[in-house]
Design a protein around this motif. Sequence first.
Motif, PDB file in Angstrom:
ATOM      1  N   ALA A  12       0.832  -1.203   0.000  1.00 48.26           N
ATOM      2  CA  ALA A  12       0.000   0.000   0.000  1.00 48.26           C
ATOM      3  C   ALA A  12       0.870   1.259   0.000  1.00 48.26           C
ATOM      4  N   ALA A  13       1.924   1.277   0.803  1.00 44.95           N
ATOM      5  CA  ALA A  13       2.837   2.428   0.837  1.00 44.95           C
ATOM      6  C   ALA A  13       3.532   2.600  -0.509  1.00 44.95           C
ATOM      7  N   TRP A  14       3.936   1.501  -1.100  1.00 45.95           N
ATOM      8  CA  TRP A  14       4.604   1.507  -2.408  1.00 45.95           C
ATOM      9  C   TRP A  14       3.667   2.090  -3.464  1.00 45.95           C
ATOM     10  N   ASP A  15       2.410   1.655  -3.441  1.00 45.65           N
ATOM     11  CA  ASP A  15       1.421   2.139  -4.406  1.00 45.65           C
ATOM     12  C   ASP A  15       1.146   3.639  -4.266  1.00 45.65           C
ATOM     13  N   LEU A  16       1.347   4.185  -3.078  1.00 43.57           N
ATOM     14  CA  LEU A  16       1.091   5.601  -2.836  1.00 43.57           C
ATOM     15  C   LEU A  16       2.253   6.514  -3.227  1.00 43.57           C
ATOM     16  N   LEU A  17       3.390   5.923  -3.573  1.00 41.63           N
ATOM     17  CA  LEU A  17       4.522   6.753  -3.990  1.00 41.63           C
ATOM     18  C   LEU A  17       4.174   7.508  -5.267  1.00 41.63           C
ATOM     19  N   ALA A  60      14.401   2.866   2.209  1.00 43.92           N
ATOM     20  CA  ALA A  60      13.754   1.616   2.595  1.00 43.92           C
ATOM     21  C   ALA A  60      14.684   0.823   3.500  1.00 43.92           C
ATOM     22  N   VAL A  61      14.087   0.105   4.428  1.00 45.30           N
ATOM     23  CA  VAL A  61      14.818  -0.832   5.278  1.00 45.30           C
ATOM     24  C   VAL A  61      14.493  -2.219   4.749  1.00 45.30           C
ATOM     25  N   ILE A  77       9.169   1.474   3.987  1.00 50.14           N
ATOM     26  CA  ILE A  77       9.405   2.427   2.898  1.00 50.14           C
ATOM     27  C   ILE A  77       9.058   3.818   3.428  1.00 50.14           C
ATOM     28  N   THR A  78       9.946   4.760   3.159  1.00 51.21           N
ATOM     29  CA  THR A  78       9.693   6.142   3.547  1.00 51.21           C
ATOM     30  C   THR A  78       9.851   7.022   2.317  1.00 51.21           C
ATOM     31  N   HIS A  79       8.828   7.805   2.020  1.00 48.10           N
ATOM     32  CA  HIS A  79       8.914   8.748   0.901  1.00 48.10           C
ATOM     33  C   HIS A  79       9.571  10.025   1.395  1.00 48.10           C
TER      34      HIS A  79
END
Length: 83
Positions: A12-17, A60-61, A77-79
């Motif tokens: 979900a975080a990846w998709d929001l990038l 990303a870690v 994941i951190t944007h």
Amino acid sequence: MYELRYDSIIEAAWDLLPPSARDEFDKTLLRVCADPCATTVPYGIDDGMTRHLVLSHTMAVLLVKHSPEKTVRIIQITHLETR
């Protein structure tokens, strides 16, 4: 080649990038799966498993398991917002 793994929260975080961040992340992950230690840096103490991927739009870690299963798991994941 390492197998990439992640859970639904990471997905979900990846998709929001934003598109440029997602594109950079996608392309870099291909290189990470080929050679995780050459494309990342240690995260904290160098235990050979916990790695940090730092890009211009994201960080990303990752958790890398070398054997018997060769996997790279995205832990976070951190944007990085650019202004």
